[in-house]
Design an enzyme around this catalytic site. Sequence first.
Site, PDB file in Angstrom:
ATOM      1  CB  THR A 106      89.664  39.294  31.951  1.00 12.05           C
ATOM      2  OG1 THR A 106      89.075  38.323  31.095  1.00 12.05           O
ATOM      3  CG2 THR A 106      90.821  38.675  32.670  1.00 12.05           C
ATOM      4  CB  THR A 182      89.286  42.257  25.371  1.00 14.24           C
ATOM      5  OG1 THR A 182      89.317  40.838  25.527  1.00 14.24           O
ATOM      6  CG2 THR A 182      90.132  42.910  26.428  1.00 14.24           C
ATOM      7  CG  ASP A 183      85.933  38.135  24.184  1.00 19.49           C
ATOM      8  OD1 ASP A 183      87.160  38.329  24.180  1.00 19.49           O
ATOM      9  OD2 ASP A 183      85.407  37.115  24.674  1.00 19.49           O
ATOM     10  CE  LYS A 261      90.139  39.668  22.083  1.00 16.34           C
ATOM     11  NZ  LYS A 261      89.604  39.076  23.300  1.00 16.34           N
TER      12      LYS A 261
HETATM   13  N1  ASP Z   1      85.652  36.810  27.485  1.00 19.20           N
HETATM   14  C1  ASP Z   1      86.108  38.001  28.158  1.00 19.20           C
HETATM   15  C2  ASP Z   1      85.162  39.124  27.805  1.00 19.20           C
HETATM   16  O1  ASP Z   1      85.193  39.654  26.746  1.00 19.20           O
HETATM   17  C3  ASP Z   1      87.497  38.306  27.768  1.00 19.20           C
HETATM   18  C4  ASP Z   1      88.065  39.534  28.404  1.00 19.20           C
HETATM   19  O2  ASP Z   1      87.583  40.082  29.350  1.00 19.20           O
HETATM   20  O3  ASP Z   1      89.085  39.990  27.888  1.00 19.20           O
HETATM   21  O4  ASP Z   1      84.390  39.471  28.627  1.00 19.20           O
END
Ligand code: ASP
Length: 460
Positions: A106, A182-183, A261
Site C-alpha cells: 500500500t 505490511t502483511d 503484524k
Molecule cells: N496487502 C498489502 C500488502 O501486504 C497490505 C499493505 O500493504 O499494508 O502488501
Amino acid sequence: MADDYKGYRGKAKDTLIEHKVRVWSDVVIDSTRGEFIGIILPRSETADDKHIVVKLRTGYNVGLAVDTIKRIKEMSYKEAIYKIPEKEFPYDPKKPNVKLLGTGGTIASRLDYRTGAVIPAFSPGELYGSVPELADICNLNTEKLYGVFSENMGPDQWRGTAEAIGKEIKKGIDGIVIGHGTDTMHHTAAILSFMVQNSPVPIVMVGSQRSSDRPSSDAALNLMHATKTAAESDIAEVMVCMFGPTSDEYGLLHRGTRVRKMHSSYRSTFRTIGDIPLALVDNDKITPLKTDYNHRRKDKKVTINTAFEEKVSIVYYYPNMKPDIIESLIDHDYKGIIIAGTGLGHVNKPLYEPIKRACKKGIAVYMTVQTLWGYVQMYVYDTGRDLMDMGIVPAANMLPEVAYVKLGWVLGQTKNLEKVKKMMLTPIAGEITTREPYDGYLIYQGGLPEITEFLKKHNR
Ligand code: ASP
C-alpha cells in the site's frame, strides 16, 4: 476509447454499456441493496465479470454484483489524473543520504483523491511532491525493486533486496528505507536480518495500513519516521518502523527478528514479541528503549549471504491434525519443518510416527510455540521428552515465522544436521534471547496504561 471499460468484460461490461456509463463516470446506482453514489473504478485484468466496483464518497470501494443493479445514472464524468505533480527533490550536501528501496504494498501507491485510481508514487520527485517534509531530513534517492503486494514476496525478492542493500552500503549510503506491504513485512525483516549481517547503517522497513487517499492514512508519517531513523539513528540493524500507539503520536522501531503484524487493520499493528521495542521515533527525535543494539559505523563493510533452501515449511498444529500432513512433507522431499506447537510445544500422539520418520530421514524438525510469547519447554511433560528423543529440536523463543526463514537460510548453507542445529540455536540477530523483559508481555501486548485506564472506566 478502449479504456472506457478498463478491466471490465462479459456481463459487467455489458451492464456498463447498457446504462451508458463507463470507467470514471460519477454515478448513482439503484440496486436491490439500496442506492450507491460514487465513481466507477477500473478493474484489474484478472477480476471477475460479475461485479462493478464503485468508489463511494466515504473513500471505501464496493463491488456491486451486476445482477443486483436496477439502474445506473451518470451525473458527470472526468478522466483520472494519473500523475502526481513532481517536484525536484532538493539536494543539500550537509544532509545524510538515504536510499529508499521499494518492493510494493500500500505504501508504494497513492490514490488519486477524486477518482480512486491507484498511482505509484516512488520517484524522489513524486515523494517530495506528496511528503515535502522528507527534504528536511535527508537527500533521498529511490529505486523500485518490485511492485508486489507482500504475499508475493519470496526467496527471489528477499535475495534481490539483500543484494540491493549490499550494493548501497558499499557505495557509502547513510541509511536505507525499504517500502514493503505490511502483511509479510515481518517475514522479510527476519530474513534480511540473516541475509544482511554486520550492517554499518540502519535498514528500516516501512509500510502503511491505510492508503494515502484516506484521511487516517499512516503512510506519510511512517515514511517520515522511517526516513528519519535511516538518516539519523545510531541503530545499525534491520528494523520495522510503524505506528506505535493507535494515535499518531510516535512510531516504534522493532527489531527485525522480534516483530510481528498483530492486527489486520489497526495502524499500530506491529508489535515486538518477547522483548521491548528498540526505540521510539517522532518528528523531533529518536529515543532508544534498549541499549543492546549494533551501533552505526563509518565503514562500508557488510556481509551479504543470500543462501536459501526453499523446501521448508511451517506446520501450525491444531487439535486432531492428521499424520498425512507431515507424511506429505516427507514424501515431497522437504528438508526442514518448523512446528508451531500448542502451549510449551506440543502436538498430538498420532503425529509421533510421521515425525519420527521425518527425523530418521534427516529432515530438520524444530519446535516453536503458537503462543508467540514465551519459550518452548519440552522437559516439562513426558510427551515433550518423547518428541525430543525422536529428534525434534526446541527453538527457544524464536517466533515461528522467524524460525521458518532462519531454517531455510541455514539449510541453504549446510545439510549437516549437527551444523544446522548449532546455527539454528546460536542467535545471530536477536532471534533467541535468554529471557523476556520484565513486564514486556503486559506492556506491549495490551498496553498496560491503556488496560488500567479501561478498567478504571469500566468499574465506575
Ligand atoms: N496487502 C498489502 C500488502 O501486504 C497490505 C499493505 O500493504 O499494508 O502488501
